[in-house]
Enzyme design. Structure first.
Site, PDB file in Angstrom:
ATOM      1  N   HIS A  55       0.821  -1.199   0.000  1.00 54.47           N
ATOM      2  CA  HIS A  55       0.000   0.000   0.000  1.00 54.47           C
ATOM      3  C   HIS A  55       0.865   1.263   0.000  1.00 54.47           C
ATOM      4  O   HIS A  55       2.081   1.204   0.175  1.00 54.47           O
ATOM      5  CB  HIS A  55      -0.934  -0.006   1.200  1.00 54.47           C
ATOM      6  CG  HIS A  55      -2.026  -1.028   1.100  1.00 54.47           C
ATOM      7  ND1 HIS A  55      -3.018  -1.161   2.035  1.00 54.47           N
ATOM      8  CD2 HIS A  55      -2.291  -1.970   0.151  1.00 54.47           C
ATOM      9  CE1 HIS A  55      -3.849  -2.140   1.688  1.00 54.47           C
ATOM     10  NE2 HIS A  55      -3.420  -2.641   0.547  1.00 54.47           N
ATOM     11  N   GLU A  57       1.216   3.723   2.160  1.00 56.21           N
ATOM     12  CA  GLU A  57       1.946   4.014   3.383  1.00 56.21           C
ATOM     13  C   GLU A  57       3.224   3.184   3.465  1.00 56.21           C
ATOM     14  O   GLU A  57       4.275   3.693   3.881  1.00 56.21           O
ATOM     15  CB  GLU A  57       1.072   3.710   4.605  1.00 56.21           C
ATOM     16  CG  GLU A  57      -0.228   4.501   4.635  1.00 56.21           C
ATOM     17  CD  GLU A  57      -1.393   3.736   4.039  1.00 56.21           C
ATOM     18  OE1 GLU A  57      -2.491   3.786   4.613  1.00 56.21           O
ATOM     19  OE2 GLU A  57      -1.206   3.086   2.984  1.00 56.21           O
ATOM     20  N   GLU A 295     -21.007   1.637 -23.602  1.00 57.13           N
ATOM     21  CA  GLU A 295     -20.641   2.317 -24.843  1.00 57.13           C
ATOM     22  C   GLU A 295     -21.733   2.284 -25.912  1.00 57.13           C
ATOM     23  O   GLU A 295     -21.548   2.844 -26.982  1.00 57.13           O
ATOM     24  CB  GLU A 295     -19.343   1.723 -25.394  1.00 57.13           C
ATOM     25  CG  GLU A 295     -18.113   2.097 -24.575  1.00 57.13           C
ATOM     26  CD  GLU A 295     -16.825   2.040 -25.388  1.00 57.13           C
ATOM     27  OE1 GLU A 295     -16.896   1.912 -26.628  1.00 57.13           O
ATOM     28  OE2 GLU A 295     -15.747   2.122 -24.782  1.00 57.13           O
TER      29      GLU A 295
END
Length: 352
Positions: A55, A57, A295
């Site tokens: 992550h 951190e 789309e």
């Protein structure tokens, strides 16, 4: 106090810049950025680079050359540090173990395994925690993640290209090529959007008439899951979506007999009619697909607009005039923002 808040906001903006670098690589996790600051100077920074990897951190703390400075530093992070064991160990425990005394958080994590627990763990350990710094910006960056966690469905983006007089295509024979509305520049923009999404959805007629690939080949990154609606098994077996070997989810009627499919194509039976969109979004939520781009064609787009189950629309208007053809959907509101991409105008609408 105002000065401290302004300083915190400046470092949080850097967290947001870093977090955005993970776009298209971290789903179903959120994009997160972090910086370590000692006496007003950044001594470490990082972001969540890829799903399943460390992550933000962890990366920011690991980048600090002199760890002896950590007990006198502040960690800024755009999203609440995790407190549970998932693909990686909890970041809150790492922060406590490194004796970082102050943490500034952009916004709380709505994921039930985290939501408030990371901040509680830090405060229990005596860490000073400041929350809500650039909170709106931090939530907006991860709007697909936030929608998925709070509404229990994917974030839905509607996307289409239309001529300057409001048509998405001319009326044409089955083998006649579609009108080219996007230019080379705006085509890259479309492929970037696809690379940021988890799945792309088209209807039967689009799959038949356009024979699309629905890949992000013009932009680096992963390929989204292609989803085709084909209630009555009308899409020919030679379409690229069935033959190129990339994953495709084929959604058909509950009673439809379908031919043998290649290994890359998965068959999903759902009730069509008014129940289709909720049932499809429920299934995509179960599969942890957070961002769906619709789309086309026109009828499918209108069905999402009428249902209200959409979050944003990105409408490309090119310089070509078609005079007549297949009318583009309409949205009865002003765009949130407008930008230019090549020769096309891109209008962004929000369903709020």
């Amino acid at each position: 106090m105002d000065r401290d808040r302004n300083v915190d906001a400046a470092f949080m903006r850097r967290c947001l810049q870093l977090a955005a670098l993970g776009c298209g690589h971290v789903s179903p996790n959120p994009m997160v950025g972090a910086v370590v600051v000692h006496e007003g100077r950044i001594i470490g920074e990082g972001y969540h680079r890829c799903y399943g990897k460390p992550h933000a951190e962890v990366n920011a703390i690991a980048s600090v050359a002199d760890e002896s400075l950590l007990p006198q530093s502040t960690l800024y992070v755009s999203l609440e540090p995790c407190s549970h064991y998932g693909k990686t160990p909890p970041c809150a425990e790492l922060i406590v173990n490194k004796q970082i005394p102050r943490v500034v958080v952009g916004c709380l994590d709505p994921f039930p395994a985290v939501s408030g627990r990371g901040i509680a763990r830090l405060r229990e350990a005596g860490v000073e925690v400041i929350t809500g710094v650039l909170e709106d910006e931090c939530r907006e960056l991860n709007r697909t993640f936030m929608t998925f966690q709070t509404h229990h469905r994917p974030f839905v983006t509607l996307k289409w290209a239309q001529s300057r007089d409001g048509y998405i295509d001319r009326r044409r024979e089955p083998d006649e090529p579609a009108a080219r509305i996007s230019d080379d520049v705006s085509s890259v923009w479309v492929h970037r959007l696809r690379a940021e999404a988890d799945a792309i959805l088209v209807g039967t007629q689009t799959a038949i008439a356009d024979n699309p690939s629905l890949t992000a080949r013009l932009w680096p990154g992963r390929q989204p899951l292609r989803i085709v609606l084909d209630e009555h098994a009308r899409v020919p077996a030679d379409r690229r979506l069935f033959t190129d070997g990339l994953p495709t989810l084929l959604v058909t009627g509950e009673q439809t007999d379908y031919r043998e499919l290649p290994p890359s194509v998965e068959l999903l039976r759902l009730p069509f009619g008014q129940a289709l969109i909720p049932a499809l979004l429920d299934e995509l939520y179960r599969r942890r697909l957070q961002h769906l781009v619709v789309e086309g064609g026109a009828a499918l787009l209108r069905s999402f607009i009428d249902s209200g189950m959409w979050d944003e629309a990105r409408v490309e208007t090119g310089p070509l005039a078609l005079v007549d053809g297949v009318a583009a959907p309409t949205i009865d509101r002003l765009p949130r923002q407008t930008e230019w991409c090549g020769r096309s105008r891109i209008d962004w609408y929000e369903n709020r």
